[in-house]
Write a protein that holds these residues in place. Structure first.
Motif, PDB file in Angstrom:
ATOM      1  N   ILE A 191      34.705  19.900 -52.626  1.00  0.00           N
ATOM      2  CA  ILE A 191      36.019  20.408 -53.031  1.00  0.00           C
ATOM      3  C   ILE A 191      36.361  19.842 -54.404  1.00  0.00           C
ATOM      4  O   ILE A 191      35.783  18.846 -54.831  1.00  0.00           O
ATOM      5  N   HIS A 192      37.272  20.468 -55.095  1.00  0.00           N
ATOM      6  CA  HIS A 192      37.564  20.085 -56.469  1.00  0.00           C
ATOM      7  C   HIS A 192      38.075  18.650 -56.586  1.00  0.00           C
ATOM      8  O   HIS A 192      38.764  18.147 -55.720  1.00  0.00           O
ATOM      9  N   PHE A 193      37.756  18.056 -57.704  1.00  0.00           N
ATOM     10  CA  PHE A 193      38.314  16.767 -58.080  1.00  0.00           C
ATOM     11  C   PHE A 193      39.752  16.979 -58.538  1.00  0.00           C
ATOM     12  O   PHE A 193      40.061  17.944 -59.217  1.00  0.00           O
ATOM     13  N   LEU A 194      40.645  16.067 -58.164  1.00  0.00           N
ATOM     14  CA  LEU A 194      42.057  16.191 -58.519  1.00  0.00           C
ATOM     15  C   LEU A 194      42.461  15.116 -59.508  1.00  0.00           C
ATOM     16  O   LEU A 194      41.979  13.985 -59.451  1.00  0.00           O
TER      17      LEU A 194
ATOM     18  N   SER B 151      53.158  15.871 -54.955  1.00  0.00           N
ATOM     19  CA  SER B 151      53.123  16.159 -53.514  1.00  0.00           C
ATOM     20  C   SER B 151      52.444  17.494 -53.257  1.00  0.00           C
ATOM     21  O   SER B 151      51.604  17.625 -52.358  1.00  0.00           O
ATOM     22  N   LYS B 152      52.799  18.490 -54.067  1.00  0.00           N
ATOM     23  CA  LYS B 152      52.219  19.822 -53.905  1.00  0.00           C
ATOM     24  C   LYS B 152      50.724  19.808 -54.195  1.00  0.00           C
ATOM     25  O   LYS B 152      49.927  20.409 -53.461  1.00  0.00           O
ATOM     26  N   ILE B 153      50.322  19.104 -55.248  1.00  0.00           N
ATOM     27  CA  ILE B 153      48.909  19.043 -55.613  1.00  0.00           C
ATOM     28  C   ILE B 153      48.084  18.454 -54.475  1.00  0.00           C
ATOM     29  O   ILE B 153      47.099  19.048 -54.023  1.00  0.00           O
TER      30      ILE B 153
ATOM     31  N   LEU C 169      45.198  20.517 -47.475  1.00  0.00           N
ATOM     32  CA  LEU C 169      45.311  21.687 -46.603  1.00  0.00           C
ATOM     33  C   LEU C 169      44.127  22.622 -46.797  1.00  0.00           C
ATOM     34  O   LEU C 169      43.572  23.166 -45.821  1.00  0.00           O
ATOM     35  N   GLU C 170      43.693  22.814 -48.044  1.00  0.00           N
ATOM     36  CA  GLU C 170      42.522  23.645 -48.305  1.00  0.00           C
ATOM     37  C   GLU C 170      41.286  23.043 -47.636  1.00  0.00           C
ATOM     38  O   GLU C 170      40.462  23.753 -47.045  1.00  0.00           O
ATOM     39  N   ALA C 171      41.169  21.715 -47.707  1.00  0.00           N
ATOM     40  CA  ALA C 171      40.032  21.044 -47.069  1.00  0.00           C
ATOM     41  C   ALA C 171      40.061  21.231 -45.558  1.00  0.00           C
ATOM     42  O   ALA C 171      39.023  21.443 -44.920  1.00  0.00           O
TER      43      ALA C 171
ATOM     44  N   SER D  34      42.286  24.276 -60.716  1.00  0.00           N
ATOM     45  CA  SER D  34      42.189  24.458 -59.272  1.00  0.00           C
ATOM     46  C   SER D  34      43.568  24.275 -58.677  1.00  0.00           C
ATOM     47  O   SER D  34      44.281  23.336 -59.021  1.00  0.00           O
ATOM     48  N   LEU D  35      43.966  25.170 -57.785  1.00  0.00           N
ATOM     49  CA  LEU D  35      45.274  25.090 -57.146  1.00  0.00           C
ATOM     50  C   LEU D  35      46.407  25.024 -58.171  1.00  0.00           C
ATOM     51  O   LEU D  35      47.405  24.356 -57.997  1.00  0.00           O
TER      52      LEU D  35
END
Length: 223
Positions: A169-172, A183-185, A191-193, A217-218
């Protein structure tokens, strides 16, 4: 009917540099997210979201666990910063590997692991490399959806460590300034995970492309 367990592991940096606004923000995000995530998982009635948490500075300990707590009944207790503590990320990864070697495989869906830190590992590069290798050699570590979240300024040399941890999954990257945006990020990424774990999907984005193109991403920067 017995529900299938979905294990969510947080590895949270509590080193001295996390003191103040950063750890306060992070505790707030995690506290507010738990029951919301549990409610989202209820859309998949055959699954129960279980929370584990490892906190680390120069010393590593279970904040929640090793026995998990169902997200829907979890009362989040704030993680406290270790004043003057360093960032022994490799020790936290080794504690996670201890758990995975003990557990073997007891669920049909892969676990989710979220590493959250604001700085590079202060253990030696060799220790970090060995910790990642050990994690990759466990069944659960190899199949897990592993997400890395960096808090603070972008430093490409430090990000290489987190690329080694993250896999499917993407790095944040988040800045410690805006609570609602952060919080949203983090919530949307976790949630995607969760959805990917349950539905058996894997993200196959080429990381070199992400680095070169500065992909998003997102709806936020991946760095």
């Amino acid at each position: 009917m017995r529900k299938e367990r979905l294990d969510l592991y947080f590895l949270v940096d509590r080193s001295g540099s996390m003191e103040g606004t950063i750890i306060e923000m992070l505790n707030g995000i995690l506290r507010n997210s738990m029951k919301v995530l549990a409610n989202e998982v209820e859309r998949f009635p055959n699954y129960e979201l279980l929370i584990h948490c490892i906190s680390f500075s120069d010393k590593v300990k279970w904040h929640i666990g090793p026995a998990p707590v169902p997200a829907k009944v979890l009362d989040w207790h704030d993680i406290q910063v270790a004043i003057g503590g360093t960032t022994a990320t490799s020790k936290a990864i080794n504690l996670l590997s201890d758990e995975f070697e003990r557990r073997k495989r007891i669920s049909r869906v892969p676990p989710i692991c979220v590493l959250i830190t604001d700085g590079p590992c202060t253990d030696s590069p060799e220790e970090y490399k060995l910790a990642i290798s050990r994690l990759n050699n466990t069944f659960l570590g190899k199949t897990a959806i592993r997400l890395a979240c960096w808090i603070g300024e972008k430093r490409d040399t430090d990000l290489k460590q987190l690329w080694a941890f993250s896999n499917q999954i993407h790095f944040l990257h988040i800045n410690p300034g805006d609570f609602l945006i952060n919080s949203k990020i983090l919530f949307e990424a976790v949630l995607e995970a969760i959805k990917n774990s349950i539905e058996g999907n894997k993200l196959t984005v080429d990381r070199n492309t992400l680095i070169k193109e500065g992909a998003r991403s997102l709806n936020h920067d991946v760095f």
